[in-house]
Design a protein around this motif. Sequence first.
Motif, PDB file in Angstrom:
ATOM      1  N   PRO A  27      30.916  35.464  47.772  1.00  0.00           N
ATOM      2  CA  PRO A  27      29.998  34.462  48.488  1.00  0.00           C
ATOM      3  C   PRO A  27      29.190  33.681  47.679  1.00  0.00           C
ATOM      4  CG  PRO A  27      29.402  36.801  49.236  1.00  0.00           C
ATOM      5  CD  PRO A  27      30.415  37.058  48.400  1.00  0.00           C
ATOM      6  N   ALA A  28      29.196  34.037  46.306  1.00  0.00           N
ATOM      7  CA  ALA A  28      28.829  33.174  45.173  1.00  0.00           C
ATOM      8  C   ALA A  28      29.365  33.753  43.930  1.00  0.00           C
ATOM      9  CB  ALA A  28      27.278  33.199  45.150  1.00  0.00           C
ATOM     10  N   GLU A  29      29.582  32.759  42.872  1.00  0.00           N
ATOM     11  CA  GLU A  29      30.128  33.490  41.638  1.00  0.00           C
ATOM     12  C   GLU A  29      29.230  34.370  41.091  1.00  0.00           C
ATOM     13  OE1 GLU A  29      30.699  31.170  37.592  1.00  0.00           O
ATOM     14  OE2 GLU A  29      32.489  30.414  38.997  1.00  0.00           O
ATOM     15  N   GLU A  30      30.006  35.399  40.211  1.00  0.00           N
ATOM     16  CA  GLU A  30      29.318  36.274  39.576  1.00  0.00           C
ATOM     17  C   GLU A  30      29.866  36.734  38.136  1.00  0.00           C
ATOM     18  OE1 GLU A  30      28.696  39.102  42.747  1.00  0.00           O
ATOM     19  OE2 GLU A  30      30.193  40.306  42.055  1.00  0.00           O
ATOM     20  N   SER A  31      29.277  37.035  37.443  1.00  0.00           N
ATOM     21  CA  SER A  31      30.151  37.691  36.058  1.00  0.00           C
ATOM     22  C   SER A  31      31.196  38.901  36.491  1.00  0.00           C
ATOM     23  CB  SER A  31      29.137  38.030  34.994  1.00  0.00           C
ATOM     24  OG  SER A  31      28.321  39.446  35.428  1.00  0.00           O
TER      25      SER A  31
ATOM     26  N   VAL B  35      33.415  34.917  38.111  1.00  0.00           N
ATOM     27  CA  VAL B  35      34.540  35.362  39.198  1.00  0.00           C
ATOM     28  C   VAL B  35      34.070  34.865  40.298  1.00  0.00           C
ATOM     29  CG1 VAL B  35      35.619  36.903  37.619  1.00  0.00           C
ATOM     30  CG2 VAL B  35      34.104  37.775  39.576  1.00  0.00           C
ATOM     31  N   LYS B  36      34.974  34.525  41.112  1.00  0.00           N
ATOM     32  CA  LYS B  36      34.697  33.940  42.514  1.00  0.00           C
ATOM     33  C   LYS B  36      35.905  34.183  43.467  1.00  0.00           C
ATOM     34  CE  LYS B  36      32.996  30.418  45.597  1.00  0.00           C
ATOM     35  NZ  LYS B  36      31.873  31.314  46.325  1.00  0.00           N
ATOM     36  N   LYS B  37      37.272  33.845  42.902  1.00  0.00           N
ATOM     37  CA  LYS B  37      38.280  34.085  44.119  1.00  0.00           C
ATOM     38  C   LYS B  37      39.034  35.419  43.619  1.00  0.00           C
ATOM     39  CE  LYS B  37      42.589  31.962  45.897  1.00  0.00           C
ATOM     40  NZ  LYS B  37      43.201  30.659  45.721  1.00  0.00           N
ATOM     41  N   VAL B  38      39.246  36.290  44.700  1.00  0.00           N
ATOM     42  CA  VAL B  38      39.421  37.778  44.171  1.00  0.00           C
ATOM     43  C   VAL B  38      40.927  37.927  44.998  1.00  0.00           C
ATOM     44  CG1 VAL B  38      38.676  40.128  44.222  1.00  0.00           C
ATOM     45  CG2 VAL B  38      37.037  38.394  43.931  1.00  0.00           C
ATOM     46  N   ALA B  39      41.739  38.774  44.258  1.00  0.00           N
ATOM     47  CA  ALA B  39      42.673  39.208  45.087  1.00  0.00           C
ATOM     48  C   ALA B  39      42.647  40.754  44.781  1.00  0.00           C
ATOM     49  CB  ALA B  39      44.125  38.925  44.356  1.00  0.00           C
ATOM     50  N   VAL B  40      42.808  41.582  46.023  1.00  0.00           N
ATOM     51  CA  VAL B  40      42.933  42.854  45.938  1.00  0.00           C
ATOM     52  C   VAL B  40      43.982  43.645  46.521  1.00  0.00           C
ATOM     53  CG1 VAL B  40      41.223  42.941  48.382  1.00  0.00           C
ATOM     54  CG2 VAL B  40      41.310  44.917  46.812  1.00  0.00           C
ATOM     55  N   LEU B  41      44.470  44.787  46.014  1.00  0.00           N
ATOM     56  CA  LEU B  41      45.422  45.386  46.742  1.00  0.00           C
ATOM     57  C   LEU B  41      45.658  46.817  46.310  1.00  0.00           C
ATOM     58  CD1 LEU B  41      49.253  44.075  46.409  1.00  0.00           C
ATOM     59  CD2 LEU B  41      48.868  46.534  46.205  1.00  0.00           C
ATOM     60  N   GLY B  42      45.379  47.815  47.483  1.00  0.00           N
ATOM     61  CA  GLY B  42      45.203  49.115  47.501  1.00  0.00           C
ATOM     62  C   GLY B  42      46.342  49.681  46.741  1.00  0.00           C
TER      63      GLY B  42
ATOM     64  N   ASP C 211      48.982  51.197  43.787  1.00  0.00           N
ATOM     65  CA  ASP C 211      49.519  50.524  42.690  1.00  0.00           C
ATOM     66  C   ASP C 211      50.021  49.218  42.829  1.00  0.00           C
ATOM     67  OD1 ASP C 211      51.361  49.845  40.350  1.00  0.00           O
ATOM     68  OD2 ASP C 211      52.274  51.818  40.461  1.00  0.00           O
ATOM     69  N   GLY C 212      49.413  48.063  42.213  1.00  0.00           N
ATOM     70  CA  GLY C 212      49.575  46.622  42.462  1.00  0.00           C
ATOM     71  C   GLY C 212      50.115  46.208  41.239  1.00  0.00           C
ATOM     72  N   ASN C 213      50.693  46.902  40.268  1.00  0.00           N
ATOM     73  CA  ASN C 213      50.843  46.155  38.921  1.00  0.00           C
ATOM     74  C   ASN C 213      51.921  45.127  39.007  1.00  0.00           C
ATOM     75  OD1 ASN C 213      49.918  47.877  36.343  1.00  0.00           O
ATOM     76  ND2 ASN C 213      50.380  49.389  37.921  1.00  0.00           N
ATOM     77  N   LYS C 214      52.848  45.148  39.799  1.00  0.00           N
ATOM     78  CA  LYS C 214      53.983  44.144  39.982  1.00  0.00           C
ATOM     79  C   LYS C 214      53.535  42.739  40.419  1.00  0.00           C
ATOM     80  CE  LYS C 214      56.340  45.797  44.190  1.00  0.00           C
ATOM     81  NZ  LYS C 214      57.772  45.976  44.621  1.00  0.00           N
ATOM     82  N   TYR C 215      52.186  42.869  41.007  1.00  0.00           N
ATOM     83  CA  TYR C 215      51.755  41.730  41.480  1.00  0.00           C
ATOM     84  C   TYR C 215      50.875  40.605  40.971  1.00  0.00           C
ATOM     85  CZ  TYR C 215      54.319  43.354  45.607  1.00  0.00           C
ATOM     86  OH  TYR C 215      55.494  44.017  46.567  1.00  0.00           O
ATOM     87  N   ALA C 216      50.571  41.400  39.717  1.00  0.00           N
ATOM     88  CA  ALA C 216      49.574  40.696  38.633  1.00  0.00           C
ATOM     89  C   ALA C 216      49.801  39.338  38.575  1.00  0.00           C
ATOM     90  CB  ALA C 216      49.422  41.305  37.384  1.00  0.00           C
ATOM     91  N   MET C 217      50.778  38.700  38.215  1.00  0.00           N
ATOM     92  CA  MET C 217      51.033  37.557  37.895  1.00  0.00           C
ATOM     93  C   MET C 217      51.129  36.677  39.254  1.00  0.00           C
ATOM     94  SD  MET C 217      51.254  37.150  34.746  1.00  0.00           S
ATOM     95  CE  MET C 217      49.926  38.506  34.565  1.00  0.00           C
ATOM     96  N   LYS C 218      51.446  37.070  40.459  1.00  0.00           N
ATOM     97  CA  LYS C 218      51.191  36.582  41.517  1.00  0.00           C
ATOM     98  C   LYS C 218      49.685  36.200  41.826  1.00  0.00           C
ATOM     99  CE  LYS C 218      52.700  36.682  46.435  1.00  0.00           C
ATOM    100  NZ  LYS C 218      53.783  35.656  46.380  1.00  0.00           N
ATOM    101  N   ALA C 219      48.899  37.196  41.479  1.00  0.00           N
ATOM    102  CA  ALA C 219      47.564  36.872  41.499  1.00  0.00           C
ATOM    103  C   ALA C 219      46.953  35.736  40.750  1.00  0.00           C
ATOM    104  CB  ALA C 219      46.654  38.131  41.223  1.00  0.00           C
ATOM    105  N   LEU C 220      47.751  35.791  39.647  1.00  0.00           N
ATOM    106  CA  LEU C 220      47.342  34.426  38.624  1.00  0.00           C
ATOM    107  C   LEU C 220      47.770  33.239  39.334  1.00  0.00           C
ATOM    108  CD1 LEU C 220      46.510  33.329  35.770  1.00  0.00           C
ATOM    109  CD2 LEU C 220      48.675  33.917  35.164  1.00  0.00           C
ATOM    110  N   HIS C 221      49.128  33.293  39.978  1.00  0.00           N
ATOM    111  CA  HIS C 221      49.660  32.155  40.296  1.00  0.00           C
ATOM    112  C   HIS C 221      49.000  31.578  41.747  1.00  0.00           C
ATOM    113  CE1 HIS C 221      53.495  33.343  38.128  1.00  0.00           C
ATOM    114  NE2 HIS C 221      52.774  32.430  37.301  1.00  0.00           N
ATOM    115  N   LYS C 222      48.332  32.610  42.444  1.00  0.00           N
ATOM    116  CA  LYS C 222      47.465  32.364  43.596  1.00  0.00           C
ATOM    117  C   LYS C 222      46.127  31.929  43.143  1.00  0.00           C
ATOM    118  CE  LYS C 222      49.743  33.895  47.545  1.00  0.00           C
ATOM    119  NZ  LYS C 222      49.710  34.458  48.863  1.00  0.00           N
ATOM    120  N   GLY C 223      45.928  31.522  41.865  1.00  0.00           N
ATOM    121  CA  GLY C 223      44.535  31.136  41.680  1.00  0.00           C
ATOM    122  C   GLY C 223      43.255  32.131  41.540  1.00  0.00           C
ATOM    123  N   ALA C 224      43.766  33.358  41.571  1.00  0.00           N
ATOM    124  CA  ALA C 224      42.772  34.460  41.418  1.00  0.00           C
ATOM    125  C   ALA C 224      41.722  34.480  40.262  1.00  0.00           C
ATOM    126  CB  ALA C 224      43.172  35.859  41.911  1.00  0.00           C
ATOM    127  N   ASP C 225      40.617  34.651  40.193  1.00  0.00           N
ATOM    128  CA  ASP C 225      39.756  34.760  38.982  1.00  0.00           C
ATOM    129  C   ASP C 225      40.050  36.218  38.561  1.00  0.00           C
ATOM    130  OD1 ASP C 225      38.656  32.042  38.945  1.00  0.00           O
ATOM    131  OD2 ASP C 225      37.498  32.856  40.646  1.00  0.00           O
TER     132      ASP C 225
END
Length: 372
Positions: free
Chosen positions: A251-255, A282-289, A291-305
């Motif tokens: 809803p709003a940026e937070e530390s 941080v404001k934009k969040v990616a979440v994956l239940g 083990d999501g190790n292989k998608y870390a760079m995908k989170a970066l490329h999608k603009g997740a903070d």
Amino acid sequence: MKKVNGEAIIQAFERFSPKSLAFDGDKIGLQIGTLSKPVANVMITLDVNEQIVDEAVEKGAELIISHHPLIFKPLEHVRTDSSYGRAVQKLLKHDIALYTAHTNLDNAKGGVNDLMAEALGLQQTDIFVPAGEDPLKKLIVFVPEEDADQVREALGEAGAGHIGDYSHCSFNAKGTGAFKPGDSSNPHIGKQGEMEFVNEVKVETVYPHSIEKTVLNAMKKAHPYEEVAYDVYDLAMDGEVYGLGRIGYLPAEESLERFCERVKNAFDISSVRAVGDLTAGVKKVAVLGGDGNKYAMKALHKGADVYVTGDIYYHVAHDAMNEGLKMVDPGHHTEKIMKKAVADRLNTMIKEKQAGTNVFVSEADEDPFQFV
């Protein structure tokens, strides 16, 4: 009240977590026992081990629905001098069926990843890792006028006719059905060997391919005819996209430090592992239940903070830190969020049928880790 048959319980479950959403090779479905029996008690659990089976025995469960499979690799033996072997032995001895929904429950709308995103308070969410599309189909069935309501209702309850926030949608047109029952037939209307003309309704509705078996079975069960006349068509319309994880906004940026507290509160855990500057926003969040190790760079490329997932490897964390992606690891066990949600949905479905089957969550502590 009458107990619900195990097959009917799983049919209800698969309305929101169909097998077709699972990844190829995933070990899902009935793993042990039979569903062809009345079931008074169903236990929902994240994992299955000897402790969980003991709880099921104590509480009189005849069916366990788990997220993680007990049998994941081909069995070489079932030795009852091991905890694993004893778990299998006890399931068989006490006639407890074990059914598993793994990546299909991860991918499903309202499944594990939607639940995690909702718990974090994310808004404007989208699928993080698209895995495929659930194509739309159209069903056309011809029903005697006096039976049209019950067939339409059965189709809607099976999941057909859901368009946006509307359910039980259909188009209906009246006409005349004609047929001649054969010598070995048992017609609902008409006589053997005589031409019959009946006022019928053509009912048209749509459904996702993943629930086709459930929809067609419900239609045939509700239909009065011995032989049902119906057509199924593929549609050119886009189906619903499904996949792993969710990405959205706070809803709003937070530390990052404040966000870590949000994660702990959301998943009822005492601690997390964090990567990055705790004072950074941080404001934009990616979440994956899981083990999501292989998608870390995908989170970066999608603009997740920040990327929230379990079992983060050292080198994945190091790469993320170097690239400026913040990460929070609340553990794999956060997928336990599915237990109450699945139990609530099944209990609602069962109560609508005024049945006497009870669905409850396992209370055993499944997390193998302790923090000291």
